[in-house]
Design a protein around this motif. Structure first.
Motif, mmCIF file in Angstrom:
data_model
loop_
_atom_site.group_PDB
_atom_site.id
_atom_site.type_symbol
_atom_site.label_atom_id
_atom_site.label_comp_id
_atom_site.label_asym_id
_atom_site.label_seq_id
_atom_site.Cartn_x
_atom_site.Cartn_y
_atom_site.Cartn_z
ATOM 1 N N GLN A 1 62.485 5.436 -0.496
ATOM 2 C CA GLN A 1 61.304 6.261 -0.710
ATOM 3 C C GLN A 1 60.788 6.843 0.603
ATOM 4 O O GLN A 1 60.289 7.979 0.650
ATOM 5 C CB GLN A 1 60.205 5.445 -1.401
ATOM 6 C CG GLN A 1 60.515 5.103 -2.854
ATOM 7 C CD GLN A 1 60.771 6.341 -3.695
ATOM 8 O OE1 GLN A 1 60.004 7.313 -3.655
ATOM 9 N NE2 GLN A 1 61.867 6.311 -4.456
ATOM 10 N N ILE A 2 60.905 6.069 1.675
ATOM 11 C CA ILE A 2 60.479 6.568 2.994
ATOM 12 C C ILE A 2 61.340 7.761 3.395
ATOM 13 O O ILE A 2 60.834 8.802 3.846
ATOM 14 C CB ILE A 2 60.577 5.450 4.044
ATOM 15 C CG1 ILE A 2 59.622 4.312 3.716
ATOM 16 C CG2 ILE A 2 60.300 6.009 5.436
ATOM 17 C CD1 ILE A 2 59.844 3.066 4.550
ATOM 18 N N ILE A 3 62.643 7.616 3.212
ATOM 19 C CA ILE A 3 63.559 8.700 3.569
ATOM 20 C C ILE A 3 63.320 9.915 2.675
ATOM 21 O O ILE A 3 63.378 11.068 3.131
ATOM 22 C CB ILE A 3 65.017 8.226 3.478
ATOM 23 C CG1 ILE A 3 65.268 7.093 4.499
ATOM 24 C CG2 ILE A 3 65.989 9.367 3.715
ATOM 25 C CD1 ILE A 3 66.648 6.493 4.421
ATOM 26 N N PRO B 1 58.802 14.393 11.759
ATOM 27 C CA PRO B 1 58.612 13.017 12.226
ATOM 28 C C PRO B 1 57.277 12.422 11.815
ATOM 29 O O PRO B 1 57.140 11.201 11.708
ATOM 30 C CB PRO B 1 58.725 13.141 13.746
ATOM 31 C CG PRO B 1 59.549 14.361 13.974
ATOM 32 C CD PRO B 1 59.173 15.297 12.867
ATOM 33 N N SER B 2 56.280 13.263 11.561
ATOM 34 C CA SER B 2 54.969 12.740 11.176
ATOM 35 C C SER B 2 55.030 11.995 9.846
ATOM 36 O O SER B 2 54.167 11.163 9.559
ATOM 37 C CB SER B 2 53.958 13.876 11.089
ATOM 38 O OG SER B 2 54.378 14.854 10.155
ATOM 39 N N ALA B 3 56.055 12.281 9.028
ATOM 40 C CA ALA B 3 56.203 11.565 7.763
ATOM 41 C C ALA B 3 56.582 10.108 7.987
ATOM 42 O O ALA B 3 56.468 9.281 7.082
ATOM 43 C CB ALA B 3 57.264 12.251 6.896
ATOM 44 N N ASP C 1 55.134 20.484 14.370
ATOM 45 C CA ASP C 1 54.615 19.270 13.739
ATOM 46 C C ASP C 1 54.320 18.253 14.834
ATOM 47 O O ASP C 1 55.168 17.985 15.698
ATOM 48 C CB ASP C 1 55.656 18.717 12.771
ATOM 49 C CG ASP C 1 55.189 17.441 12.124
ATOM 50 O OD1 ASP C 1 54.223 17.485 11.366
ATOM 51 O OD2 ASP C 1 55.814 16.410 12.407
ATOM 52 N N ILE C 2 53.134 17.715 14.879
ATOM 53 C CA ILE C 2 52.701 16.825 15.969
ATOM 54 C C ILE C 2 52.589 15.404 15.460
ATOM 55 O O ILE C 2 51.989 15.150 14.419
ATOM 56 C CB ILE C 2 51.344 17.290 16.545
ATOM 57 C CG1 ILE C 2 51.493 18.713 17.117
ATOM 58 C CG2 ILE C 2 50.861 16.325 17.612
ATOM 59 C CD1 ILE C 2 50.196 19.304 17.590
ATOM 60 N N VAL D 1 61.259 15.551 1.923
ATOM 61 C CA VAL D 1 60.298 16.429 1.263
ATOM 62 C C VAL D 1 59.377 17.097 2.281
ATOM 63 O O VAL D 1 58.962 18.255 2.115
ATOM 64 C CB VAL D 1 59.484 15.645 0.209
ATOM 65 C CG1 VAL D 1 58.335 16.495 -0.333
ATOM 66 C CG2 VAL D 1 60.387 15.172 -0.919
ATOM 67 N N SER D 2 59.048 16.397 3.375
ATOM 68 C CA SER D 2 58.158 16.944 4.402
ATOM 69 C C SER D 2 58.828 18.023 5.241
ATOM 70 O O SER D 2 58.165 18.640 6.079
ATOM 71 C CB SER D 2 57.672 15.820 5.318
ATOM 72 O OG SER D 2 58.731 15.385 6.175
#
Length: 624
Positions: free
Chosen positions: A159-161, A171-173, A92-93, A166-167
């Motif tokens: 919600q951010i967490i 880190p891109s989330a 994941d980039i 879920v991702s």
């Protein structure tokens, strides 16, 4: 009239032919002249190239160069290194954080800021890696990638967490939010109850408010032997651990909203969940994990907080092991760690950890190689670590007799008594005193007399302090959590006799616990000067600003004792160029009595009145 007209016409009639001839002659002349001029200008003499004469050069016979080669010489064998390439899937980039780029090199290089020697280690990790640690990244949900403020709330943070989980913990989330360029490397996760601002300060974001943040750590979980264990954890606000892609424990402050966030992802069904206190609440029990000897598994951990107080405690329970019991009941589980804790890290944790909550010196160390060195201390922190006493060479008592070299070549044995006017008074072995002119003594002897008659000095110290308040909800709370001190030492010659030798001044600032009976060496300063008319025969110097914690926790805490450190005096020692003490001043007698130990004692460490290193006084057992 008519006749004359006719005659005139006759003459005119013959004129054109002559005039025409004249014009033709002149035109021909001009044409010829023009041709001559044009021919002369345009026609140039053509130059012919004449080659130079050949040059005779001496000819040399060429010889083939010869190289001596040993017949026995053989080329050195080369080693060919062959590696197997393991092709991995694309990771994941996330694009690098651009905030702070305008600071250039002056802004510091993230991850390489060395910790000051006097500072205790951060509970969230060090800037330098030791290899078997977890690398932490700090996110501030109140700012975007470029550092601009954005709207935030507890619900938004949850919600951010959730999107991060879920991702697949990518880190891109979190790419939209501000990420600190500084990394920390931690070998343990034991952060007793403290102010939430501890996180941004540890990551070099001291100006960031201590709320709505998250730290994400990544590393490897490995043990040198087969082991089955599970985590015991507690958090204010949230801590989640994932091993090999699976959540093995998740703890959130009850009824905070974070517990609802975790419910669909992980739940503990163990009967001991929420039974024993750990930090400022009861702890959860995680899933059992089995590690094969030397086989690492990827491990990630996140911790996050809404603000106010924060607490993150991660212990381990090894299957089949019986543990020492707490005074108030319940086992004392060891803290999770990938390296033995240093004495400084123990101090930093014990300062705010309730006794017997976790064992910091026992239990497994999760790394795949044997421990070399490491701190081994008793189970109880009541036993202090005693520093090696500094070696002091006691001088042999003497009568003070010495040999004096006179300018006339003679030598005199005697004890220096005093200097009166232009004469020196010496006392022989029988106790008889005699005066000698100063001009008869050698320069080394005169210097000895000057050093033996040091000036009278006035010593004092002072400090200035100002409160530092916590940052929350867009500004300062107005509640002090620490005081910033600047100490200044003053030395002034009070005698009138000139003293033209260097004096060395040592200053020691001492602090004391507000809530306990331990002391701290806050600062050690040193400066030299020669008392002259130009400096008014005085010296004044100050140290860097130091911060002393001074706070108490919220009303929900049983113990409302003010905690932290406060000023408790100083010691000033003045020495001459020989290293002899000529003057000192101490606000407490024990400071000068243990001056030899104090010289080598580490700054910002705890001690008792014998200058023996001890652990700090933690909160009482009935803290919560």
């Amino acid at each position: 009239m008519k006749r004359s007209v006719k005659e005139g016409r006759g003459v005119v009639k013959g004129a054109p032919s002559g005039f025409a001839i004249s014009l033709m002659v002149h035109a021909a002349a001009f044409l010829l002249a023009g041709m001559l001029v044009v021919f002369t200008v345009t026609q140039k003499e053509e130059k012919k190239f004449v080659p130079p004469k050949p040059v005779d050069r001496p000819k040399m016979k060429l010889k083939k160069p010869k190289v001596k080669v040993k017949k026995s010489a053989k080329p050195k064998p080369t080693t060919r290194i062959v590696t197997k390439v393991k092709r991995a899937s694309m990771p994941d980039i996330q694009l690098p954080e651009m905030s702070g780029m305008t600071d250039g090199l002056a802004g510091g290089i993230g991850g390489f800021d060395l910790m000051p020697a006097s500072a205790l280690p951060s509970l969230l990790g060090e800037t330098m890696s030791i290899g078997n640690d977890f690398v932490g990244t700090f996110y501030d949900f109140k700012r975007d990638r470029s550092g601009r403020s954005i709207s935030y709330s507890a619900e938004a943070k949850d919600q951010i967490i959730k999107r991060f989980f879920v991702s697949g913990w990518k880190p891109s989330a979190l790419a939209r939010y501000n990420r600190s360029p500084n990394k920390l490397h931690s070998t343990t996760f034991v952060i007793p109850t403290c102010n939430s601002s501890i996180a941004p300060e540890a990551f070099g974001e001291a100006d960031v408010e201590g709320n709505f943040w998250m730290a994400h750590y990544k590393g490897q979980l490995v043990h040198q032997e087969d082991i089955t264990f599970r985590f015991r954890a507690q958090a204010d606000e949230i801590i989640v651990v994932r091993v090999d892609g699976k959540i093995v424990i998740g703890v959130a402050w009850p009824e905070s909203g974070c517990d609802a966030l975790l419910a669909p992802l992980w739940n503990s069904s163990d009967s001991e969940s929420r039974k024993y206190w750990l930090g400022n609440n009861t702890s959860e029990v995680g899933d059992w994990i089995t590690l094969k000897a030397g086989v690492p598994l990827p491990m990630e951990l996140i911790m996050a907080d809404n603000g106010g107080l924060a607490c993150f405690m991660l212990g381990v329970e090894v299957k089949g092991v019986e543990y020492e019991q707490r005074t108030v009941g319940g086992p004392i589980f060891p803290a999770f760690k990938t390296e033995e804790m240093s004495r400084d890290l123990l101090d930093a944790i014990y300062d705010n950890m309730v006794p017997e909550e976790l064992s910091l010196t026992n239990g497994p160390v999760f790394k795949d190689y044997g421990t070399v060195g490491g701190v081994k201390v008793a189970k109880s922190r009541k036993i202090a670590e005693k520093l090696e006493p500094s070696t002091r060479v006691e001088s042999v008592p003497s009568s003070g007799l010495r040999v004096w070299s006179m300018m006339d070549g003679k030598s005199i044995e005697g004890e220096y008594v005093a200097r009166i006017g232009d004469k020196a008074v010496l006392k022989d072995a029988r106790g008889r005193q005699k005066k000698y002119p100063l001009v008869q003594f050698s320069r080394p002897d005169l210097e000895y007399m000057e050093l033996s008659s040091p000036p009278s000095l006035s010593l004092s110290a002072s400090f200035k302090n100002e409160p530092r308040c916590s940052l929350e909800d867009g500004g300062s709370t107005g509640v002090p959590i620490a005081y910033r001190y600047v100490y200044t030492a003053n030395v002034r010659q009070t005698s009138s006799t000139a003293y033209n030798h260097e004096l060395n001044v040592e200053f020691y600032a001492i602090g004391e616990e507000i809530h306990g009976d331990k002391y701290v060496l806050l600062q050690r300063l040193e400066q030299s000067f020669i008392p002259t008319k130009e400096n008014d025969r005085s010296l004044r110097f100050s140290g860097d600003e130091i911060e002393l914690p001074n706070f108490k926790f919220g009303d929900w805490v049983v113990d409302q004792t003010q905690r932290g450190l406060e000023d408790d005096g100083y010691l000033i020692v003045v020495k001459d160029k020989r290293g002899e003490i000529i003057e000192h001043k101490a606000t407490s007698k024990w400071l000068f009595e243990h001056y030899e130990q104090l010289k080598n004692f580490p700054v910002r460490r705890f001690m008792d009145k014998t200058v023996t290193r001890v652990f700090p006084t933690g909160p009482p057992r009935a803290f919560y």
